[in-house]
Write a protein that holds these residues in place. Structure first.
Motif, PDB file in Angstrom:
ATOM      1  N   LYS A 131      -4.646  -6.569  -2.406  1.00 13.88           N
ATOM      2  CA  LYS A 131      -5.537  -5.304  -2.218  1.00 13.88           C
ATOM      3  C   LYS A 131      -6.370  -5.823  -0.813  1.00 13.88           C
ATOM      4  N   ALA A 143      -4.527   2.478 -11.688  1.00 19.11           N
ATOM      5  CA  ALA A 143      -3.513   1.826 -10.961  1.00 19.11           C
ATOM      6  C   ALA A 143      -3.035   0.589 -11.571  1.00 19.11           C
ATOM      7  N   HIS A 144      -3.696   0.070 -12.548  1.00 22.65           N
ATOM      8  CA  HIS A 144      -3.376  -1.257 -13.352  1.00 22.65           C
ATOM      9  C   HIS A 144      -3.279  -1.108 -14.761  1.00 22.65           C
ATOM     10  N   TYR A 149       1.256   3.744 -18.745  1.00 28.35           N
ATOM     11  CA  TYR A 149       0.493   4.527 -18.113  1.00 28.35           C
ATOM     12  C   TYR A 149      -0.084   5.566 -18.817  1.00 28.35           C
ATOM     13  N   PHE A 201      -1.614   7.397  -5.922  1.00 33.58           N
ATOM     14  CA  PHE A 201      -1.664   5.972  -5.670  1.00 33.58           C
ATOM     15  C   PHE A 201      -0.369   5.860  -4.999  1.00 33.58           C
ATOM     16  N   ASN A 206       1.749   2.725  -3.742  1.00 29.54           N
ATOM     17  CA  ASN A 206       1.944   1.412  -3.774  1.00 29.54           C
ATOM     18  C   ASN A 206       0.780   0.588  -4.493  1.00 29.54           C
ATOM     19  N   ASN A 207       0.425   1.198  -5.557  1.00 27.38           N
ATOM     20  CA  ASN A 207      -0.810   0.695  -6.556  1.00 27.38           C
ATOM     21  C   ASN A 207      -2.188   0.805  -5.904  1.00 27.38           C
ATOM     22  N   ARG A 208      -2.297   1.663  -4.613  1.00 24.22           N
ATOM     23  CA  ARG A 208      -3.573   1.644  -3.878  1.00 24.22           C
ATOM     24  C   ARG A 208      -3.910   3.219  -4.024  1.00 24.22           C
ATOM     25  N   ASN A 244       1.949   8.113  -9.022  1.00 26.28           N
ATOM     26  CA  ASN A 244       2.312   6.834  -8.289  1.00 26.28           C
ATOM     27  C   ASN A 244       3.435   7.041  -7.665  1.00 26.28           C
ATOM     28  N   THR A 277       5.784   5.223  -4.732  1.00 26.86           N
ATOM     29  CA  THR A 277       6.082   3.820  -4.257  1.00 26.86           C
ATOM     30  C   THR A 277       6.932   3.954  -3.028  1.00 26.86           C
TER      31      THR A 277
END
Ligand code: ADP
Ligand code: MG
Length: 619
Positions: A94, A182-183, A205, A253, A255-257, A287, A289
Motif C-alpha cells: 500500500k 479489502a482484507h 468476503y 477495490f 488490486n485490493n486498494r 473487487n 483485479t
C-alpha cells in the motif's frame, strides 16, 4: 547581494509535507492501518479517542522493526517497500513513498513500540514534532504499536479546521471499512472512547460485508464473478429493492486498494437501469483485479484515484457482469454476455404497461446551421464549422504562445495541405476531404504534418479543448444552457451538498440551472450546452471527489478546479472510437487552444516525429 537561498530544516520540510499527507485524523488511521497490512499482520487493532483528536493507536502483530529500522522509519523517504522507480509498476504494497510516518511525527506526539519475532526485546521511540524525545529497549509483543496523540499540536490552523467529532469519526470509520473490506482475511478490531465499535474476525468476503453492515445485509447480496483477459471481478451487488438513498454502500477495490471512480460507478448504475427507484443508489462491494501495469495509481498519498489504460472496456465488462448477475439471480431477465447492447429492451418495460409514444426532440438541432454536428462529441466551443479554410486558419491561432513543454518547436508544426478530393466513395460525413488523420488503438490520433507526423492523445487533447472553453465561460460569466424537458433530481449526502453549495455559483456560470438546492436534493432544470443529461451525475460526483481530494489550502481555485474536473469528465475517453470527422475536429480544436501542448493537468497532449526521425530508424 549575497546568497539568500537556504535549505529548509528537516522539521519544517516535514511539516509542510505533512499538510499533504495528513488532512485529518482519518488520514492517519488510513496510513497506519495500511502499514500494518504491509507488515503482514493478521490481527490489527484500532483505538481512537475523541474521533482521533486526542488519540489514534494502531496495534498489529506484523513483522515489527529492528531498532535501526524503527528509528529510520521516521525519516522522510525511508521505506522498505521500493528500491527503485521501476518497482512502482509492480507494487503489491500500500505504501511506497516512505512519507507517512515522517509526516505524522512532524505534527503530533508519537510513541512507537515494535519488536521482531526473533528478538527478545523490542524498541520504544517517543517523537514530538519530529524531535526524538526518547529511545530505549522495551518489553513488548511481536509486532508494532503506534500511538498518535495531540494531532496538529503545532499547527493550530489545521486543528481549527477539523470538523465536529461526529464528522471526524465518520471519516475514520469510512477508512476503517475500506481497509477491512479489502482484507477479509485479516482480523480487525476498533474501539472508540473505550467501547468496542467493530470486531471483525477473519472471514470470507461475504461474511466481512455482513459483519460490517449488519446481518440484514446477507439476504440482499448478489454475487458477481467474472474473469476476462483484462479484468477479474468478484464481489457483490445489492438487490435493487434494498437500494439506499445514500451512497454509503458503494465500494470499488482495484488490486485490493479502495478507489473512487465516478465513471465505473456509472457503469453499475447503467446495469441497474430500470430496476431502481428514482433517487436511490445500488449497493456494491466489488473487487477488480487488473494487471498493475495497466493502471496508474496516482502517486499522491491521499488520493483514491486511479487511471486505467482502457476505461471503456472495463466499463463495458463491469456493466455486463453486473447485468448478468442480476439476471441469473432472477432479478432481471437473463442477457447474453456479448449481445449487442442496442438490442436490449430496457428493464423498465418489463413491469410497465405500454405508454403513449413520445417524440424525442433534439434540442441542439439548429435548422439554420448547415453542418451536421459530430455525434457524441462534447465540445464546449461549438463555434467550429467544417470549412477547410477556417480549419487551417484556426491552426495558427495561439501559435505565438510560448512555453511548449515538449521540445518541439511548435511553430514548425505545419499541416500538409489538403487536396480537394473527388473520390467516388465519399460518405456523407466527409464529403470534401481526404482522410488525413488516423486513430490508433482508440487512443491516439495520428495526423500528418509537413515535417512528418504528429501523435495526439485523444483524451488529453480533448480535455485541453474543453478546459479552455469552460474557463472562458466561467470568467466571462456568459454561458449557454440547454433546458431539460423534465427536471433532474439528484441526491447527495450532506457533506457533498456542502461542497456543491460552495460551487453553485460557478456551476451556474458553466450553464447549470438549479431550481432547488435544499437538504439532500438538488433539482436541475438546465445543463451546459453539449453536456448530455445522462452525464450530469457523473460530472457532479467527479467534481465532489476532486474537491474532496484537493488539499484545502494549496492554491485552491474553485473555478479552475471546476473546469479541470468537468473537462476530465466530459473529455472523450481512451477506448472511444472516433470518426474521421471527429478526429479532425479534435486536432483543429486543440490547435485553436492557447496552450495546446499540455493537458489541464500538465501532461503532454501530442508528440511529433519528423521524417528525419524515421530516416534514422530505417538505416
Ligand atoms: P511507506 O509505507 O510508504 O514505506 P511509512 O512512512 O508509512 O512509509 O513507513 C516507513 C517504513 O516503516 C515502512 O516502509 C516500513 O518498513 C516501516 N513500518 C511502518 N509501519 C510499520 C509496521 N506497522 N510494522 C512494520 N514496519 C512498519
Ligand atoms: Mg505507509
Amino acid at each position: 547581494m549575497g546568497d539568500i537561498i537556504q535549505l529548509l530544516p528537516d522539521h519544517v520540510a516535514n511539516q509542510i509535507a505533512a499538510g499533504e499527507v495528513v488532512q485529518r485524523p482519518a488520514s492517519v488511521v488510513k496510513e497506519l492501518l495500511e502499514n500494518s497490512i504491509d507488515a503482514g499482520a493478521n490481527t490489527i487493532k484500532l483505538i481512537v479517542k475523541e474521533a482521533g483528536k486526542t488519540l489514534i493507536q494502531v496495534i498489529d502483530n506484523g513483522k515489527g522493526m529492528s531498532a535501526t529500522d524503527a528509528r529510520l522509519s521516521f525519516e522522510r523517504h525511508a521505506t522498505s517497500k521500493i528500491r527503485s522507480a521501476e518497482d512502482l509498476f509492480s507494487l503489491s504494497t500500500k505504501g511506497f513513498r516512505g512519507e507517512a510516518l515522517a509526516s505524522i511525527a512532524a505534527i503530533a506526539h508519537v510513541e512507537l513500540k515494535t519488536k521482531q519475532d526473533q528478538d527478545e526485546l523490542g524498541t520504544l521511540i517517543v517523537i514530538e514534532g519530529s524531535e526524538i524525545k526518547n529511545q530505549e529497549v522495551t518489553v513488548t509483543p511481536t509486532g508494532t504499536s503506534l500511538s498518535i496523540k495531540h494531532l496538529f499540536f503545532n499547527i493550530p490552523a489545521r486543528r481549527n479546521f477539523l470538523k465536529s467529532n461526529n464528522v471526524e469519526l465518520r471519516h475514520i470509520v469510512d477508512e476503517f471499512h475500506r481497509v477491512a473490506l479489502a482484507h477479509p482475511d485479516i482480523e480487525f478490531l476498533m474501539y472508540h472512547n473505550g467501547s468496542e465499535s467493530f470486531n471483525l474476525s477473519k472471514s470470507n468476503y461475504r461474511q466481512r460485508v455482513v459483519n460490517i453492515f449488519g446481518n440484514k445485509t446477507n439476504e440482499k447480496l448478489v454475487p458477481v464473478e467474472e474473469e476476462t483477459e483484462v479484468l477479474k471481478i468478484s464481489g457483490f451487488v445489492g438487490k435493487p429493492e434494498f437500494a439506499k438513498r445514500t451512497r454509503t454502500e458503494q465500494f470499488f477495490f482495484v488490486n485490493n486498494r479502495y478507489i473512487k471512480s465516478p465513471y465505473l460507478n456509472h457503469s453499475i448504475n447503467s446495469a441497474f437501469e430500470g430496476l431502481m427507484k428514482d433517487g436511490s443508489h445500488p449497493s456494491y462491494f466489488l473487487n477488480l483485479t487488473v494487471d498493475p501495469k495497466s493502471i496508474d495509481i496516482n502517486i499522491h498519498p491521499t488520493k483514491t484515484e486511479i487511471k486505467f489504460d482502457d476505461e471503456h472496456t472495463l466499463y463495458a465488462i463491469l456493466r455486463s457482469a453486473v447485468k448478468h448477475s442480476l439476471g441469473q439471480f432472477n432479478i432481471a431477465p437473463v442477457l447474453d454476455f456479448d449481445r449487442d447492447r442496442n438490442l436490449d429492451t430496457p428493464y423498465t418495460f418489463e413491469n410497465k404497461r405500454a405508454s403513449t409514444p413520445t417524440v424525442e426532440v433534439d434540442r441542439s438541432f439548429n435548422p439554420f446551421q448547415e453542418e451536421k454536428k459530430p455525434i457524441r462529441f462534447n465540445s464546449v466551443s461549438s463555434s467550429y464549422r467544417k470549412e477547410p479554410a477556417a480549419q487551417w486558419e484556426s491552426l495558427y491561432v495561439g501559435l505565438e504562445s510560448k512555453g511548449t513543454k515538449n521540445d518541439t518547436d511548435f511553430s514548425e508544426v505545419q499541416f500538409e495541405s489538403q487536396p480537394e478530393s473527388t473520390s467516388l466513395f465519399d460518405d456523407d460525413k466527409s464529403i470534401e476531404t481526404k482522410q488525413t488523420t488516423y486513430q490508433l488503438h482508440n487512443k491516439y490520433i495520428i495526423s500528418t504534418i509537413k515535417s512528418g507526423m504528429m501523435i495526439l492523445d485523444q483524451h488529453r487533447a480533448h480535455q485541453r479543448v474543453l478546459y479552455e472553453g469552460l474557463l472562458k465561460h466561467l470568467t466571462v460569466k456568459e454561458s449557454v444552457s440547454q433546458q431539460l424537458l423534465f427536471p433532474l433530481l439528484l441526491e447527495f449526502s450532506s457533506s457533498e451538498m456542502d461542497i456543491l453549495q460552495n460551487l453553485k455559483e460557478d456551476l451556474e456560470h458553466t450553464g447549470f440551472v438549479f431550481s432547488s438546492f435544499k437538504e439532500n436534493t438538488i433539482e436541475i432544470t438546465g445543463v451546459p450546452i453539449n453536456v448530455p443529461e445522462s452525464e450530469v451525475s457523473i460530472i457532479l460526483e467527479q467534481l465532489i471527489s476532486d474537491v474532496e481530494q484537493e488539499v484545502p489550502d494549496s492554491n485552491f481555485s474553485a473555478t479552475d478546479l471546476l473546469a479541470k474536473s468537468m473537462s476530465k469528465s466530459l473529455a472523450i475517453k481512451t477506448g472511444q472510437s472516433l470518426s474521421p470527422l471527429e478526429q479532425e475536429h479534435l486536432v483543429n480544436s486543440l490547435f485553436a487552444c492557447k496552450e495546446p501542448t499540455v493537458s489541464p493537468t500538465d501532461k503532454v497532449t501530442f508528440i511529433t516525429m519528423s521524417v528525419d526521425d524515421f530516416d534514422k530508424k530505417f538505416i
